[in-house]
Enzyme design. Structure first.
Site: not given
Lengths: 422, 461
Positions: B205-207
């Site tokens: 995801g956004s990590t």
């Protein structure tokens, strides 16, 4: 002269005896006192037996090579130490076979010392060899997957161990007689000179013999060794690489065909390529052997401190894995170097031989023994596909031990003939 | 004929020489691995004869011990170290560090073999070697307490050295009670035997925007000063990638702080396949981290397919990107440590039962992930995320925390909640990576968990 040679031999035998007794002493804490006593007495009597052979040779003015017997004695001592460690009952039986082997050695060096007449009976060897090989197919019993044993009630015999000597005798006689024509060729195919069918015949016959072993007795290892020794001899006789190439091609063809035709051959190759997939089934033996060798490491677990008992057939075909586990890489290389020494001495005898027959005989016997050691050590370590043959002079096995002593005797006879005239 | 005989001799000599070389490789090169192979039946025999070594945490807390040779192995910390320390059992095999360090724990290293041969002759007890780990038992326990009820993993490591402080995977099991629980452990669909921290594969995801950001900063000059317009979606090859919000005009750092999908998907496309792929690899994707345990290699689409929507999706940690929690911790450590990722390790030292030091871990660099300036810009963005962005719940009073959240879409239900970060932001001592399967938004569940752990680790009241 002869007493110097034999005295030096006895000196070396004493070192081999020291090696054997050291082994017996190291085993002491791990086996009962009675067994320890047996082991000690055994060591001394084995040493005495070897020394007596040397004394007998001195008395009978025998000029056979003085290094081969000590090298053999160290190999035999290693075998005895490990057999007593792995299975004392097998060790005791091996002692009886050792006595028979030494007797065979003495008889060979006594009766066949003048080996000139041996080359006259080559077709008799071929016939006898063929009969011995075919017997087990009809009357044989199966052991360890190979149908190559004859059952005599109190003991069992593996004729192929003796036939190997007959094969070498036959080939030495045949090649010595026909080497000129084989080398030149009687027919010509453009630029390439080819021998006629009379000369091709034996080559094909050997191929057939190997295939009989392979197919009917399921004895891949013996077939490989016969054939390898045969190719070595034909090369020595003719210097024609063409024979070796076409012979190797024929063998590979046969091996490839049996890979597709026979389930057990295919299985062996697959186990060789990836034994871990078959860890619980067909690959169990070789993976256990690899575990043993890996656990041995550089210096080994120490005599009696490893667990070679996990390997099936460890006292026969897989004895090298037990040596590798308990004596480590150093011990394993030591054994290999002993075989290298044996081969070196055998080659030296072949080089000094007085005529073609003797040279071919020595080269053939040496290649046979060297190849056998290479094939089984390679199989146990997975360098080669596993084929069940004994490790000469070390593995448990009466036929093998006695036959190898006869082989040793013939080799010594060649050097005796070359040595006595000097 | 002499020449021919000599050639046969050379051939046979060559065969035996090959055998010697191969045997040396087999017994010495490959030997240790074979000796410690979990199917090697010797291990159980050694176990019965040798007092297996003790395993300690970094502060000397006992994690695994054996009373006398042949006794049952005891794990005083129970489930806390179930997967990472692993277990030894005659019936159920050997796992974790217990298996990886079998050779040392059983004293079968070269020195140990030598010593034990003498001990045996003298009638003394034969002992294995002890391990001192980098793990912190109290912190590990705290991580497990916070993971209670979730499926997920927590990794805490020191970015300066690569020393792993926490490696937790939930659910776990009690290694002292394998006999009672084994069938249930095998059947449990939550797979408690799996070490999710090193073997779990999750979309990041956004990590993963940290990686995309690093690629953009290094390869697109001036990108840190640019502004981006976010209308709430991005059109790629006729598809519409929706964002979580309309972010409007954003700066680079701000885009990181508010986790703007539109900006980072566009940056991924601007970077292009080759540079994006190269950046991901320099952060460790496609490479097995050299930990003492087997680690699943993190992966992304091959360059051939890394185009258009796949490239835009991968840039925001979706698409075919699959990472382990350890991998995300290492990527974050690369940012924290000014671009250099240190080799992760779990075993600080190996020492003999009498206390002699046999092996001491020496920190060494693993990868150069990015440049110090790029790492600096990303750190500011991560600080901003904690100050006013998506990672506010990761704030720790009195300590500057840098963080990045992720809410990774997946086919199994709610999003996986992710948080990665480090503290203190200027002089990073610890990196944290948290993943909670199907637990919702990273900022809501993973970030507070990380804050709790950092607070405890840094001694903040």
């Amino acid at each position: 002269m002869v007493h110097l040679l034999r005295r030096q031999e006895r000196y070396l035998l004493l070192i081999a005896g020291g090696y054997l007794l050291t082994g017996a002493v190291i085993l002491y804490p791990d086996i009962s006192a009675v067994n320890a006593l047996i082991a000690g007495l055994t060591g001394l009597s084995v040493l005495t037996a070897f020394l007596l052979v040397s004394v007998f040779w001195q008395a009978s003015c025998y000029y056979g090579d003085g290094f081969l017997l000590p090298v053999t004695a160290v190999l035999v001592a290693t075998g005895l130490i490990f057999l007593f460690r792995l299975d004392p009952a097998a060790g005791l039986r091996q002692l009886v076979w050792l006595a028979a082997g030494l007797a065979a050695l003495v008889l060979t060096t006594r009766l066949l010392a003048d080996m000139r007449f041996l080359s006259d009976y080559k077709y008799i060897y071929a016939l006898a060899g063929a009969v011995f090989l075919i017997l087990p197919i009809f009357f044989g019993v199966e052991r360890g997957g190979s149908r190559s044993w004859l059952d005599f009630g109190i003991f069992q015999l593996q004729p192929s161990e003796f036939v190997k000597i007959l094969v070498i005798l036959f080939l030495a006689g045949f090649l010595a007689e026909n080497r000129a024509i084989l080398a030149v060729g009687s027919k010509s195919l453009g630029f390439l000179a080819l021998p006629g069918p009379q000369e091709w015949g034996p080559l094909l016959a050997m191929w057939g013999v190997s295939l009989i072993l392979l197919i009917f007795q399921n004895d891949l290892g013996t077939a490989l060794i016969y054939y390898g020794a045969f190719l070595a001899m034909i090369y020595v006789a003719t210097a024609r690489f063409f024979y070796v190439l076409s012979g190797a091609g024929l063998f590979l063809g046969g091996a490839l065909a049996s890979y597709f035709l026979f389930e057990h051959v295919r299985m062996r190759i697959e186990v060789w390529l990836n034994p871990w997939r078959f860890l619980d089934t067909a690959g169990y033996q070789v993976t256990q052997s690899l575990f043993a060798l890996g656990s041995g490491g550089m210096a080994g677990a120490g005599l009696g401190q490893g667990y070679p008992g996990f390997i099936p057939a460890v006292h026969t075909d897989f004895i090298f894995a037990a040596v590798g586990e308990e004596m480590g890489l150093l011990g394993g290389i030591g054994i290999i170097l002993l075989f290298v020494s044996f081969v070196f001495l055998g080659i030296r005898i072949a080089l000094r031989a007085r005529d073609d027959f003797a040279a071919l005989l020595a080269a053939g016997l040496t290649s046979l023994l060297g190849l056998q050691a290479f094939v089984i050590i390679g199989g146990v370590t997975r360098l080669l596909p596993l084929t069940g043959v004994t490790l000469p002079f070390i593995s448990y096995g009466g036929s093998s031990l006695v036959a190898n002593f006869i082989l040793l005797g013939l080799l010594l006879n060649v050097s005796h003939e070359a040595g006595k005239k000097i | 004929m002499r020449q021919n005989i000599l050639k046969v001799w050379y051939l046979l000599l060559g065969c035996f020489l090959a055998l010697v070389f191969y045997l040396s490789y087999l017994q010495v090169g490959w030997g240790p691995a074979l000796a410690a192979h979990q199917r090697n039946p010797r291990l159980a025999e050694y176990e019965a004869k040798i007092k297996r070594g003790t395993i300690y945490d970094a502060k000397g807390v006992v994690l695994a011990e054996t009373g006398f040779a042949g006794d049952k192995r005891i794990y005083p910390r129970g489930a806390d170290f179930a997967q990472v320390v692993g277990f030894v059992s005659g019936r159920y095999g050997r796992t974790g560090l217990e298996s990886a360090y079998d050779r040392y724990l059983l004293g079968k290293d070269d020195l140990g073999k030598f010593k034990n041969t003498f001990d045996r002759l003298l009638g003394k007890e034969q002992t294995g070697n002890d391990l001192v780990l980098t793990l912190d038992a109290d912190l590990q326990k705290a991580a497990f307490a916070m993971l209670d009820g979730y499926r997920g993993a927590v990794v805490v490591l020191d970015p300066r050295s690569g020393a792993v402080r926490v490696l937790a995977s939930a659910p776990a099991f009690d290694p002292n009670r394998l006999d009672d629980n084994w069938p249930r452990l095998l059947e449990n669909e939550a797979k408690p035997l799996l070490n999710r921290a090193v073997q779990g594969a999750y979309p990041p995801g956004s990590t993963f925007k940290l990686v995309t950001a690093a690629g953009a900063l290094v390869n697109l000059p001036g990108v840190a000063e640019r502004t981006f317009n976010c209308p709430g979606y991005l059109a790629v090859e006729g598809y519409k990638l929706n964002d979580t919000a309309v972010h409007g005009e954003v700066y680079f750092e701000e885009a990181l702080a508010v986790s703007c999908n539109t900006t980072f998907a566009a940056l991924g496309l601007e970077l292009g396949t080759a540079d994006f792929y190269q950046t991901a690899r320099s952060f460790g994707l496609g490479k097995e981290p050299p930990l003492e345990l087997a680690v699943r290699t993190s992966t992304l689409a091959l360059p051939g397919r890394l185009k258009g929507t796949e490239l835009a999706g991968s840039a925001i940690g979706q698409g075919e990107v699959l990472v382990t929690p350890l991998q995300m911790a290492l990527a974050t450590a690369g940012i924290a440590n000014r671009g250099i990722i240190m080799r992760p390790y779990l075993v600080e030292k190996v020492r003999s039962a009498s206390g002699e030091l046999l092996q001491q871990a020496a920190p060494q660099p693993w990868l150069t992930a990015t440049t110090p300036p790029a790492a600096g810009v990303i750190r500011e963005g991560m600080k901003a995320a904690v100050q006013y962005g998506t990672a506010r719940a990761a704030a720790v009073p009195g300590v500057a925390v840098a963080g990045k959240t992720g809410s990774a879409q997946n086919p199994h239900g709610k999003t996986h909640a992710w948080f990665v970060g480090f503290a203190p932001a200027e002089e990073p001592q610890l990196v944290v990576a948290v993943v909670l399967e199907n637990a919702g938004a990273g900022g809501a569940v993973a970030a507070p968990l990380a804050a709790g752990l950092l607070k405890r680790a840094l001694g903040v009241r």
